[in-house]
Design a protein around this motif. Structure first.
Motif: not given
Length: 110
Positions: A4-5, A10-14
């Motif tokens: 989950v982390l 990954g979403v934040a970096l994207g």
């Protein structure tokens, strides 16, 4: 919890880096995503069935993506890329829905 982390990171970096896919690879990205989803739902189903193996999951994930991309690439080379892309999506879609149905049966005992 680690998964989950990693997903949140990954979403934040994207969002921050806003990566772009080269034009040459754009036809293969949707197929790769569907193939990856097939492996993920298969892994979740295996977890509920009590037969999950992390090595098998990783191999399944990578091989699904590579084989699906290879089929679409060969279809492009033969001039039937759209038809093979549709075929890959249909086959993987059937597998995804089958895995989701099994997961639903485990969760709701139905």
């Amino acid at each position: 919890m680690i998964a989950v982390l990693a997903l949140i990171a990954g979403v934040a970096l994207g969002i921050v880096f806003d990566p772009t896919v080269p034009v040459v690879l754009q036809p293969y990205l949707p197929i790769a995503v569907v193939a990856a989803l097939d492996a993920v739902f298969g892994g979740v189903r295996a977890r509920f069935d009590g037969i999950f193996d992390d090595k098998q999951f990783v191999v399944s994930f990578i091989s699904n993506v590579l084989v699906a991309a290879l089929i679409v690439y060969l279809g492009d080379q033969l001039g039937v890329g759209t038809q093979l892309s549709t075929g890959v999506v249909v086959v993987l879609g059937v597998r995804i829905f089958g895995n989701v149905a099994a997961i639903r049966r485990h969760l709701f005992r139905a």
